[in-house]
Enzyme design. Structure first.
Site, PDB file in Angstrom:
ATOM      1  N   ASN A  90       0.798  -1.226   0.000  1.00  0.00           N
ATOM      2  CA  ASN A  90       0.000   0.000   0.000  1.00  0.00           C
ATOM      3  C   ASN A  90       0.835   1.282   0.000  1.00  0.00           C
ATOM      4  O   ASN A  90       0.338   2.341  -0.351  1.00  0.00           O
ATOM      5  CB  ASN A  90      -0.938  -0.035   1.217  1.00  0.00           C
ATOM      6  CG  ASN A  90      -1.594   1.284   1.470  1.00  0.00           C
ATOM      7  OD1 ASN A  90      -2.481   1.694   0.727  1.00  0.00           O
ATOM      8  ND2 ASN A  90      -1.139   1.990   2.502  1.00  0.00           N
ATOM      9  N   TYR A 155       2.792   9.144 -11.653  1.00  0.00           N
ATOM     10  CA  TYR A 155       1.832   8.479 -10.757  1.00  0.00           C
ATOM     11  C   TYR A 155       0.904   7.528 -11.522  1.00  0.00           C
ATOM     12  O   TYR A 155       0.872   6.321 -11.216  1.00  0.00           O
ATOM     13  CB  TYR A 155       1.054   9.525  -9.956  1.00  0.00           C
ATOM     14  CG  TYR A 155       0.132   8.912  -8.932  1.00  0.00           C
ATOM     15  CD1 TYR A 155       0.631   8.337  -7.769  1.00  0.00           C
ATOM     16  CD2 TYR A 155      -1.245   8.885  -9.134  1.00  0.00           C
ATOM     17  CE1 TYR A 155      -0.214   7.754  -6.828  1.00  0.00           C
ATOM     18  CE2 TYR A 155      -2.097   8.305  -8.207  1.00  0.00           C
ATOM     19  CZ  TYR A 155      -1.586   7.746  -7.053  1.00  0.00           C
ATOM     20  OH  TYR A 155      -2.422   7.163  -6.129  1.00  0.00           O
ATOM     21  N   LYS A 159       0.679   3.325 -11.444  1.00  0.00           N
ATOM     22  CA  LYS A 159      -0.525   2.592 -11.027  1.00  0.00           C
ATOM     23  C   LYS A 159      -1.075   1.697 -12.147  1.00  0.00           C
ATOM     24  O   LYS A 159      -1.614   0.625 -11.878  1.00  0.00           O
ATOM     25  CB  LYS A 159      -1.596   3.572 -10.527  1.00  0.00           C
ATOM     26  CG  LYS A 159      -1.181   4.325  -9.249  1.00  0.00           C
ATOM     27  CD  LYS A 159      -0.958   3.390  -8.056  1.00  0.00           C
ATOM     28  CE  LYS A 159      -0.716   4.133  -6.758  1.00  0.00           C
ATOM     29  NZ  LYS A 159      -0.512   3.245  -5.612  1.00  0.00           N
TER      30      LYS A 159
END
Ligand code: NAD
Length: 247
Positions: A90, A155, A159
């Protein structure tokens, strides 16, 4: 829902990871949280112990950029608890810097923490899960994997790669009874969102069909479901928890 399970949660000291640690403890798991510094790990442990002094929780701060450090920490955890049932990858960082100002170093930094660190922890935990005849790996993705992000390209790139890693490993590890899924939060009220410009946050909320910012607990509940035996036959899924957001 997690009785007798041993779970590692990276980025467990605050935000989504902290909320997930708390929910897992409330559901009778043993939780090992990872943070970036001893001080933040100690604070998180103290806060959890305040809620219940008997919570079986401990914390470490391995350097997520260093495979040997992660491996040593995870081997010790396995030795102490006899197994590792659940790994939640996470930890993450974000950025909204436009490409003209985005340095190669910035790009490498975000890929290193959001993606390569995930690979490192998975590599370190896998021999133990295989020895234990199964396990659950859950990764934190993001709603940006629906349509990218207009600024801060590292980013969303990281992801999208998390989703690729998740789906591919679910196929490779299925025969070992290791399920691999991801949760893709929408705009969630944590320090990470507070670091974004206010106009960016307002703009995102106005486009969420449910017109509501997400709470870390919403994401924690998705992790709980996927980690539990309720999700026994679910692998290779990217579960969006984003109020229907498409941006
Ligand atoms: P946060 O900033 O509150 O927490 C991030 C966590 O990652 C912290 O515990 C921090 O210690 C850890 N971390 C960051 N860099 C690290 C490093 N170098 N080494 C070790 N640990 C490190 O943010 P959050 O919103 O709780 O984020 C958790 C995850 O959720 C991230 O992967 C993030 O990309 C993802 N996410 C968040 C949102 C959101 O709106 N908050 C949306 C989509 C996805």
């Amino acid at each position: 829902m997690l009785k007798d399970k041993v779970a590692i949660i990276t980025g467990g000291t605050r935000g989504i990871g902290f909320e997930t640690a708390k929910l897992f403890l409330q559901n009778n798991a043993t939780v090992i949280l990872f943070g970036s510094k001893k001080e933040t790990v100690d604070n998180a442990l103290q806060e959890l112990k305040k809620e219940n002094p008997n919570f079986p929780v401990e914390g470490y701060h391995p350097n997520l950029s260093n495979f040997e450090d992660i491996k040593k920490t995870i081997d010790n955890i396995n030795k102490k608890h006899g197994k590792i049932d659940i790994l939640i990858n996470n930890a993450g960082i974000t950025s909204s810097t436009p490409i003209d100002k985005y340095s190669v170093e910035d790009f490498e930094k975000i890929i290193n923490i959001n993606l390569t660190a995930m690979f490192r922890t998975i590599k370190a935990v896998l021999p133990h899960m295989k020895n234990n005849n199964g396990g659950v790996i859950l990764n934190t993705s993001s709603m940006v994997t629906k349509n990218g992000q207009p600024s801060g390209v590292g980013y969303p790139t990281s992801k999208f790669a998390v989703n690729g890693l998740t789906i591919s490993l679910s196929r490779e590890l299925g025969p070992h009874h290791i399920r691999v899924n991801a949760v893709a939060p929408g705009v969630t009220d944590t320090d990470m969102v507070e670091s974004l410009p206010k106009n960016m946050i307002d703009n995102i909320i106005s486009q969420i069909p449910m017109k509501e910012i997400g709470e870390p607990s919403f994401v924690a509940k998705a992790f709980l479901f996927l980690a539990s035996d309720q999700a026994h036959y679910i692998t290779g899924e990217i579960l969006h928890v984003d109020g229907g957001c498409i941006n």
